[in-house]
Design an enzyme around this catalytic site. Structure first.
Site, PDB file in Angstrom:
ATOM      1  N   TYR A  34       0.896  -1.124   0.000  1.00 43.89           N
ATOM      2  CA  TYR A  34      -0.192   0.021   0.006  1.00 43.89           C
ATOM      3  C   TYR A  34       1.017   1.321  -0.068  1.00 43.89           C
ATOM      4  O   TYR A  34       1.755   1.577   0.801  1.00 43.89           O
ATOM      5  CB  TYR A  34      -0.979   0.034   1.290  1.00 43.89           C
ATOM      6  N   HIS A  51      -6.798   0.507  -2.549  1.00 42.23           N
ATOM      7  CA  HIS A  51      -6.519  -0.735  -2.939  1.00 42.23           C
ATOM      8  C   HIS A  51      -4.678  -0.860  -2.929  1.00 42.23           C
ATOM      9  O   HIS A  51      -4.173   0.107  -2.753  1.00 42.23           O
ATOM     10  CB  HIS A  51      -7.047  -0.664  -4.383  1.00 42.23           C
ATOM     11  N   LYS A  75      -3.242  -5.525 -10.092  1.00 38.72           N
ATOM     12  CA  LYS A  75      -1.955  -5.221  -9.404  1.00 38.72           C
ATOM     13  C   LYS A  75      -0.984  -5.370 -10.318  1.00 38.72           C
ATOM     14  O   LYS A  75      -0.892  -5.942 -11.206  1.00 38.72           O
ATOM     15  CB  LYS A  75      -1.692  -5.892  -8.086  1.00 38.72           C
TER      16      LYS A  75
END
Lengths: 360, 360
Positions: free
Chosen positions: A295, A306, A337
């Site tokens: 993060y 997210h 991601k």
């Protein structure tokens, strides 16, 4: 029109320069109206019927002969055809051919196979969109070669389907503004650490650990820390452990980490600590089969954004199997991601390598 | 109310039988109003404040002592708390305790740790919803133990988050009705085979191979076959290769396969051929990091249905790392397929093992 093999290139005369090179991006001028084609280019022109034969060989025969003569010929042909079909002109990499760099020297074919020119430009303009390296799914690729330059891997699987993977070196920086409190006291329990009376901020704002019974019901502030979290806090001098403080506490966690996962623990800890220094919060990537998810900015756990990256920690001498790369990159893409490999060397430096699927 | 350790169980008197066992599913009657609790159950009652102390130890002290006394105590406690929180009663597996099977004998703790009773039933009714085995993410799990019985793995990751994975033995059967033509002629080119004049049906209805230049533009029926596809067709006696027929053609492909991927090729070929015999069509699973994706029924490639399974071929003595399992199962779930491991033994038999994420 016919061509003739001269060493490893195919010489074509007639109006070849105007017809194939100038207007359609094949080959390299060889003086006058003649051009030299690489075997892959020549096979493509045979395949399309633009050439009739090369030293008497039609497509099938030339294709089979070239497969015998040149490593990965069939694979390179597939990639060449695919990229031309996508509207690119591309040049095989040879010293002195379009797009080759001055410092390529005697360019090893293993570095990359094609220079892909930007759409709308041809080899004459020398501009470069991608440098493409062709590999079969059974060939391994050393991580060091992907780090050496931005290269696009064109992986040809066993059924001859293509996947393009782009390797880049990302910059990882975050903006999590949190300083842990300076007197935490924990106890080592098997392969984790429990802090019985942690301040709420440790989890809520620092995103260290996990409440003892999950997010919904906690007991009087008991927080479980993973070993890397505990080692990182101990290294910062803020966590004592079973009465030991400072370096002793740190040594106790590291000993435990090495006992349960060997030298891999040191590499993971180096990556964890580096990310924290950069104000990025790493949490376990277990559910994604990775070491960490990260993060960039944690304001609070109740208002979590997210996570952007999945990180896999590898030794710098790691050699990728293309199938393992496909697995990691596909999974990361599926959960929106970016897949990043943290390559840790003997000197404790970390090289970050991002690999992502590319649609050229 | 207090409890007392007796060997490895905690004996509680008073109204414990009615209060904890009959109405809330803890422990096993020990005569009269007394019950015996496992350490995990006792810790949970301490944690909730239903018990005050065990031999003078409150929750923290008892938890730390139990972690030292019993392997994986902290992990089992987390799973116990989680499953109770989901509305289940569950019994620790001990010979003679609820849900333990007659043939469990001296039940090894490694087989499974908890019997989970169906929601709404308690240990007294002896019904079984799941048998749960608790593992840390760093513990490896032999494939043979997952095959031995349907077990749910509760994996506790390094940050103490839980993932439940259910292992089952699937039946794989398809309904693809296709017989290859009986005189195909191919040529081995590096690690693939080209059939220059394949009938259209080979690809379109049999889903063998791949047109030479991809799906959109083919050259006069040239089809590339992977080595497993070619070996399977040669074993059926329908593919000749560079002039060799029957067993000779088969031997040539197998030799090539072994040269490029070793004994793994034989295992993959055994799985490929078995699936084809069952009228299932296996195609490469490369893009998903697997050996194959499978189609139960191919009517035609232009009208292809979703592929149902991802298959990874492994030797039967394989030992899973929970993180690799998480990666495979997560990816398969993300693309709406079922992850199946094909375990191939020395006797050429294949055991199919499906692992899927479970939300209890």
């Amino acid at each position: 029109m016919d061509g003739h093999l001269r060493g490893d290139v195919v010489r074509v005369g007639g109006d070849a320069r105007q017809r194939f090179h100038d207007s359609r991006g094949y080959g390299r001028p060889a003086g006058g109206n003649e051009i030299d084609l690489s075997r892959v280019e020549a096979a493509h022109l045979l395949f399309r019927g633009d050439l009739d034969a090369i030293d008497g060989m039609e497509f099938e025969e030339f294709f089979v002969a070239s497969t015998g003569a040149r490593e990965r010929f069939a694979l390179r042909f597939l990639v060449y055809v695919d990229l031309r079909g996508r509207g690119f002109y591309l040049s095989p990499t040879r010293k002195g051919w379009p797009g080759a760099r001055d410092d390529d020297g005697d360019l090893p074919l293993s570095a990359y196979d094609f220079v892909v020119h930007p759409r709308g430009t041809g080899p004459g303009e020398d501009a470069v969109e991608h440098r493409v390296r062709v590999v079969g799914e059974r060939q391994s690729v050393p991580a060091s070669e992907l780090l050496a330059e931005n290269v696009v891997l064109a992986v040809v699987d066993e059924e001859s389907e293509l996947t393009y993977l782009e390797a880049t070196r990302p910059t990882l920086d975050g903006a999590t503004d949190y300083t842990p409190p300076n007197s935490l006291s924990g106890v080592l329990l098997e392969d984790r650490v429990v802090v019985w009376d942690a301040p709420e901020s440790l989890y809520e704002y620092g995103f260290y650990g996990q409440p003892l019974t999950g997010r919904d019901a906690d007991i009087e502030g008991a927080i479980q820390l993973s070993l890397v979290e505990a080692a990182s806090l101990a290294a910062d001098g803020v966590l004592s452990l079973d009465g030991a403080e400072g370096a002793d506490a740190h040594a106790a966690v590291v000993d435990c980490g090495r006992a349960v996962e060997g030298e891999r623990f040191d590499r993971r800890l180096a990556v964890y600590s580096t990310l924290r220094e950069r104000q990025i919060v790493p949490k376990t990537g277990y559910k994604f089969g990775a070491d960490f998810r990260t993060y960039a900015e944690v304001e609070s756990v109740s208002n979590l954004s997210h996570s952007e990256h999945l990180i896999r920690v590898l030794p710098s001498e790691h050699v990728f199997a293309p199938r393992d790369l496909a697995l990691d990159v596909r999974l990361a893409g599926g959960v929106r991601k970016r897949m990043v490999f943290a390559l840790t060397g003997a000197n404790e430096g970390i090289d970050w390598l991002s690999v992502a699927r590319l649609t050229p």
